[in-house]
Design a protein around this motif. Sequence first.
Motif, PDB file in Angstrom:
ATOM      1  N   CYS B  62       0.851  -1.184   0.000  1.00 51.75           N
ATOM      2  CA  CYS B  62       0.000   0.000   0.000  1.00 51.75           C
ATOM      3  C   CYS B  62       0.887   1.233   0.000  1.00 51.75           C
ATOM      4  O   CYS B  62       1.970   1.212   0.580  1.00 51.75           O
ATOM      5  CB  CYS B  62      -0.887   0.002   1.244  1.00 51.75           C
ATOM      6  SG  CYS B  62      -1.835   1.522   1.383  1.00 51.75           S
ATOM      7  N   GLN B  63       0.388   2.298  -0.644  1.00 49.52           N
ATOM      8  CA  GLN B  63       1.224   3.505  -0.772  1.00 49.52           C
ATOM      9  C   GLN B  63       1.435   4.204   0.569  1.00 49.52           C
ATOM     10  O   GLN B  63       2.391   4.945   0.731  1.00 49.52           O
ATOM     11  CB  GLN B  63       0.612   4.492  -1.769  1.00 49.52           C
ATOM     12  CG  GLN B  63      -0.492   5.392  -1.229  1.00 49.52           C
ATOM     13  CD  GLN B  63      -1.776   4.647  -0.873  1.00 49.52           C
ATOM     14  OE1 GLN B  63      -1.999   3.551  -1.346  1.00 49.52           O
ATOM     15  NE2 GLN B  63      -2.609   5.224  -0.014  1.00 49.52           N
ATOM     16  N   ASP B  64       0.525   3.993   1.537  1.00 50.46           N
ATOM     17  CA  ASP B  64       0.702   4.650   2.831  1.00 50.46           C
ATOM     18  C   ASP B  64       1.705   3.854   3.646  1.00 50.46           C
ATOM     19  O   ASP B  64       1.389   2.801   4.191  1.00 50.46           O
ATOM     20  CB  ASP B  64      -0.622   4.782   3.581  1.00 50.46           C
ATOM     21  CG  ASP B  64      -0.448   5.614   4.849  1.00 50.46           C
ATOM     22  OD1 ASP B  64       0.708   5.881   5.238  1.00 50.46           O
ATOM     23  OD2 ASP B  64      -1.459   5.989   5.467  1.00 50.46           O
ATOM     24  N   GLY B 144      -0.865   2.795   8.995  1.00 53.22           N
ATOM     25  CA  GLY B 144      -1.434   3.706   8.002  1.00 53.22           C
ATOM     26  C   GLY B 144      -2.460   4.631   8.626  1.00 53.22           C
ATOM     27  O   GLY B 144      -3.096   4.291   9.626  1.00 53.22           O
ATOM     28  N   PRO B 180     -11.570   3.084   6.979  1.00 59.18           N
ATOM     29  CA  PRO B 180     -10.304   2.437   7.371  1.00 59.18           C
ATOM     30  C   PRO B 180      -9.910   1.249   6.495  1.00 59.18           C
ATOM     31  O   PRO B 180      -9.109   0.430   6.928  1.00 59.18           O
ATOM     32  CB  PRO B 180     -10.604   1.986   8.803  1.00 59.18           C
ATOM     33  CG  PRO B 180     -12.062   1.705   8.818  1.00 59.18           C
ATOM     34  CD  PRO B 180     -12.700   2.661   7.838  1.00 59.18           C
ATOM     35  N   TRP B 269      -7.013  -3.877   6.419  1.00 63.42           N
ATOM     36  CA  TRP B 269      -6.688  -5.236   5.934  1.00 63.42           C
ATOM     37  C   TRP B 269      -5.192  -5.386   5.692  1.00 63.42           C
ATOM     38  O   TRP B 269      -4.669  -6.495   5.791  1.00 63.42           O
ATOM     39  CB  TRP B 269      -7.472  -5.568   4.663  1.00 63.42           C
ATOM     40  CG  TRP B 269      -7.103  -4.774   3.448  1.00 63.42           C
ATOM     41  CD1 TRP B 269      -7.779  -3.712   2.920  1.00 63.42           C
ATOM     42  CD2 TRP B 269      -5.953  -4.969   2.596  1.00 63.42           C
ATOM     43  NE1 TRP B 269      -7.123  -3.237   1.807  1.00 63.42           N
ATOM     44  CE2 TRP B 269      -6.003  -3.982   1.583  1.00 63.42           C
ATOM     45  CE3 TRP B 269      -4.892  -5.890   2.589  1.00 63.42           C
ATOM     46  CZ2 TRP B 269      -5.041  -3.873   0.584  1.00 63.42           C
ATOM     47  CZ3 TRP B 269      -3.927  -5.774   1.597  1.00 63.42           C
ATOM     48  CH2 TRP B 269      -4.013  -4.779   0.609  1.00 63.42           C
ATOM     49  N   ALA B 270      -4.501  -4.284   5.358  1.00 69.06           N
ATOM     50  CA  ALA B 270      -3.048  -4.337   5.172  1.00 69.06           C
ATOM     51  C   ALA B 270      -2.407  -4.337   6.556  1.00 69.06           C
ATOM     52  O   ALA B 270      -1.764  -3.378   6.964  1.00 69.06           O
ATOM     53  CB  ALA B 270      -2.572  -3.157   4.331  1.00 69.06           C
ATOM     54  N   ARG B 272       0.132  -4.941   8.323  1.00 67.07           N
ATOM     55  CA  ARG B 272       1.542  -5.198   8.091  1.00 67.07           C
ATOM     56  C   ARG B 272       2.318  -5.241   9.401  1.00 67.07           C
ATOM     57  O   ARG B 272       2.103  -4.414  10.280  1.00 67.07           O
ATOM     58  CB  ARG B 272       2.101  -4.083   7.191  1.00 67.07           C
ATOM     59  CG  ARG B 272       1.394  -4.005   5.851  1.00 67.07           C
ATOM     60  CD  ARG B 272       1.641  -2.697   5.131  1.00 67.07           C
ATOM     61  NE  ARG B 272       1.010  -1.569   5.806  1.00 67.07           N
ATOM     62  CZ  ARG B 272       1.023  -0.321   5.319  1.00 67.07           C
ATOM     63  NH1 ARG B 272       1.638  -0.061   4.193  1.00 67.07           N
ATOM     64  NH2 ARG B 272       0.432   0.650   5.986  1.00 67.07           N
TER      65      ARG B 272
END
Lengths: 195, 288
Positions: B62-64, B144, B180, B269-270, B272
């Motif tokens: 993800c970009q964030d 994020g 979110p 969901w990301a 990380r």
Amino acid sequence: MTAQPVEMELETPLTAEQVTALPLGGTVWLSGTIFGLRDATLRRMFDEGAPLPEPLAGYPCLHTAPNARKVDGRYEKICIGTTTSARMERFTRPLLRDAGARAIIGKGGLGDDSLAAMQEYGAVYLAIVGGAAALQTTQIVSIDAVYWEDLFPECLWRFTVKRLGPLIVGMDAHGGNLYAEVAAAAQARAAAAGV
Amino acid sequence: MVEALARAAGEAYVRALKTLPRDVKDALRNARGRERNARAQSILDTICRNVEVAEETGNIICQDTGTPVYYLSLGEAFPLPPRRIEEAVRLGCADVTARYAIRPNAVHPFRRVNTGNNVGRGVPVIHFAFTAGDALELLVVPKGSGSENQSFLKMLVPAEGRAGIERFVLECVTRAGGMPCPPVVLGVGVGGTFDQCAGLAKRAASRPIGSACGDPDGRALEQKLLQAVNALGIGPMGLGGDTTALAVHVETADTHISQLPVAVNTQCWAARRAAVRVDRDGQATILS
Ligand code: SF4
């Protein structure tokens, strides 16, 4: 509410007729030019009244702040994804009315004034799959122009995209709002469950 | 030693940005299998495809790139004192931000000026816990903002009890809707003081999916809330469906006789995270 999904391929720029025909909940794949902007870009455009470096009329605007790096004076994409739209709520009206954008691509949806503005000026909200930026980066063919670099990464970006999607018509040009439908159903279910 | 630790801390941040932990990938796939709403299925497919594309292309998911949050478990015989460890973690973040052109996200709260390297006043966030042994274990969670912004805390009164806690959590999830990036992992803190409760929620949100709360009452709440949250029908990206949360994690602490704080920290969901162990000689071993 969950009728068979409609799938459409669209080329930008978009006309008012094209976007007003988009059904709520339908799936769109976009190709052509789109613009990228977010909080600081919109403050510069509408709070500071900076003149637009080029016309946005007819184009979709993506709520984004890319990871990109400058190599030999040109920006190369690293990872380009989408940010939460709700923060930019107050800029929808000027973006549609004054800049003439025909679609906003974002995640999480926008508020009531945005919905009204989309109806008034003929525009839609296209929901992207938030966080799926690695995939969407492969759908972005090139970064063609970057304005207001002092705001990096919140510049005004011009991209060429090929089959960017899936994008879901989350808010249509007739006052339809999928987010509001889902939220109302959730509240009703919570009330029925006695919480 | 500072350099070795800096490298381990920085590389873990990058690894977290590029590869989702196995438990999260499995949870996404399982949710896709159970989902009955066609639109939600297509969104979950896109998410799963994205995770694969990130691995195939070596790109970040993800970009964030988030605010790096580090949880350090420091062995008593580890050769570096906490102040030097902190310095190493900051160095590591700044270094990989430059080397991998990671998007810098840290700005001054009023002036909004970006530090440019993901290091600043209080950034990265570093939590220490102290343990036996001579190693340092480090867990990094890039957090994020889309999900972090949908985080809430309420000082309930004790009379509101379990029902009050459940009501508050469901209110938060409903209010957050698609913002979110659901399906989410919900971290819920119950008890403690105001600040402690928020910390519990955040720690809960960074637990592996499939792990359970150590407190039996917390465990029961995890199961009950997961069912209740998914019954809301908010679905992936807030566009409807069965999958609103992949997991609900609860952490508890004893609280004051006249308090009942509850906090919700939302993780997208990301979800990380990456963990690494650094031995006393600076040798790093990837844990996840
Ligand atoms: S909420 Fe999570 S998945 Fe969504 S854009 Fe932010 S970091 Fe990415």
